[in-house]
Design an enzyme around this catalytic site. Structure first.
Site, PDB file in Angstrom:
ATOM      1  N   ASP A  53       0.891  -1.234  -0.009  1.00 47.74           N
ATOM      2  CA  ASP A  53       0.405  -0.005   0.120  1.00 47.74           C
ATOM      3  C   ASP A  53       1.319   0.825   0.067  1.00 47.74           C
ATOM      4  O   ASP A  53       2.420   1.250  -0.039  1.00 47.74           O
ATOM      5  CB  ASP A  53      -0.633  -0.389   0.965  1.00 47.74           C
ATOM      6  CG  ASP A  53      -2.210  -1.100   0.708  1.00 47.74           C
ATOM      7  OD1 ASP A  53      -2.175  -1.194  -0.028  1.00 47.74           O
ATOM      8  OD2 ASP A  53      -3.044  -1.084   2.175  1.00 47.74           O
ATOM      9  N   TYR A 111       5.885 -10.181   6.462  1.00 48.20           N
ATOM     10  CA  TYR A 111       6.097  -8.815   7.200  1.00 48.20           C
ATOM     11  C   TYR A 111       6.538  -8.193   8.635  1.00 48.20           C
ATOM     12  O   TYR A 111       6.923  -9.371   8.864  1.00 48.20           O
ATOM     13  CB  TYR A 111       5.132  -8.447   7.009  1.00 48.20           C
ATOM     14  CG  TYR A 111       4.047  -8.642   5.948  1.00 48.20           C
ATOM     15  CD1 TYR A 111       4.383  -7.291   4.670  1.00 48.20           C
ATOM     16  CD2 TYR A 111       3.106  -9.448   5.101  1.00 48.20           C
ATOM     17  CE1 TYR A 111       4.196  -7.309   3.736  1.00 48.20           C
ATOM     18  CE2 TYR A 111       3.006  -9.067   3.487  1.00 48.20           C
ATOM     19  CZ  TYR A 111       3.274  -8.095   2.522  1.00 48.20           C
ATOM     20  OH  TYR A 111       2.053  -7.582   1.803  1.00 48.20           O
TER      21      TYR A 111
END
Lengths: 245, 245
Positions: A53, A111
């Site tokens: 994002d 992540y």
């Protein structure tokens, strides 16, 4: 055609995310495709392992592209390093089997979410961490994270904008490390729903700040309802750390 | 009047340096004075331990100011933290003896110079390090640094724009550390001429890259001539680390 795999590190602060948008090249994909297309005189399209994002960073995003160019890998790599902006760096480049696909072949992803847990934020880390002033209870966060390990329906931990057919994913591990008040949360899973890591981190922060209990996390998961979970943590602390194949 | 001492951490990337310039408030001093003046309704002038140049950073710059304000230190600190830009953070604030003067009372300073010594630069460190692609010979750099320790005339290592009466300074120590190809050079001295740390680092880089020998550094010093020394290393790798009183 040759198939080239790239590992990409980027500071996402300035960008609208990884994925190319129409009429806007302030995306990581757009910047890389522009340089590659110029280099090869072809219209290159790269396939990323997945989107990141707006404002999200990467230590090891992976993408591949097909080309008829006969340039050596070294020449391509040097060209990209010279013409890409300073905040996007190709750290590895190699020729791979024709069948390799960055997205379909990804087995799992790691992540990393970074939290600056000092009273005052560090100006040098301000764009790559989320600042939390109050001391986090890491032991409680570790306890809460255990409920998320394994295969679950993560509907409560996905943006309501997520349109995947199935919300079942498997989290292999969640590791929480701390060094000089810099907290690092590593989330390793076989796939992630839209905003999933940031909502998981939001929930863990609620636990670390004693606004929720580890048991609440278990219940959040069981509700299968986004509105029952925690807020989404800010994008700037999130880094796509590694893609495993 | 009360005398307040502040320790300041800043990312200098956006600024024209520490010292306030006329008609330009893109300086660290200007930003802090503006907030303090608004807070106290006085015209506050802060005294820094010394200047830092455009693009130079600080982990522990020190400054003090006098005020008649009766606000508590905590209130002042909170106000500054709220109204200063994100890249300037006051990390400590305390009331000190009326005679304390940030510049005159400074006994010594430690500067830190950071080098990203990887083949490709790290996008997250690009504004706070100087990138050197070729592997540095740290042992040779350590050997060269020994010639600079002690009291010397540092004319060769000062910008020709320096207008100090005496160019004699004492370097207490130069420490060169390395961790995951991030090289840190700590230079501790009783005072520094204009650009002195950056020229010292420029000389050490020449040695580390085998463009000069440690013996050359000794000769540079003896020449007492700026034109005989190395280039000035870039500002973005330099950090005013600590001021000792």
């Amino acid at each position: 055609m040759r198939n080239i795999k790239m590992t990409i590190k980027y500071d996402g602060s300035r960008y609208k995310g990884f994925q190319r948008l129409k009429d806007n090249d302030m995306t990581i994909q757009g910047k890389i495709e522009n340089v590659l297309s110029k280099m090869t005189n072809e219209s290159i399209e790269i396939i990323g392992s997945g989107r990141t994002d707006m404002g999200v960073h990467a230590n090891g995003q992976v993408a591949n592209f097909k080309t008829d160019s006969e340039l050596s890998i070294k020449k391509m790599h040097d060209y990209l390093y010279e013409y890409l902006p300073e905040d996007i760096v190709i750290i590895n480049m190699e020729e791979v089997d024709d069948r390799f696909h960055s997205r379909y072949n990804a087995k799992s992803k790691i992540y990393l979410y970074k939290i600056d847990n000092n009273k005052y934020h560090d100006p040098f880390l301000r764009k790559y961490t989320t600042h939390v002033e109050k001391k986090l209870d890491l032991e409680l966060m570790r306890e809460a994270s255990k409920y998320l390990i394994g295969e679950h329906d993560f509907t409560s931990f996905a943006s309501s904008k997520s349109k995947k057919k199935s919300n079942i994913r498997e989290i292999h591990s969640i590791e929480i490390k701390e060094h000089h008040n810099l907290v690092e949360i590593y989330v390793h899973g076989n796939g992630f729903l839209y905003n999933m890591v940031r909502i998981i981190v939001g929930a863990l922060l609620d636990v670390g700040l004693h606004r929720k209990t580890p048991q609440d996390i278990k219940e959040m998961l069981e509700f299968k309802d986004r509105s029952k979970a925690s807020d989404t943590a800010p994008s700037k602390g999130l880094i796509l750390h590694k893609v495993n194949y």
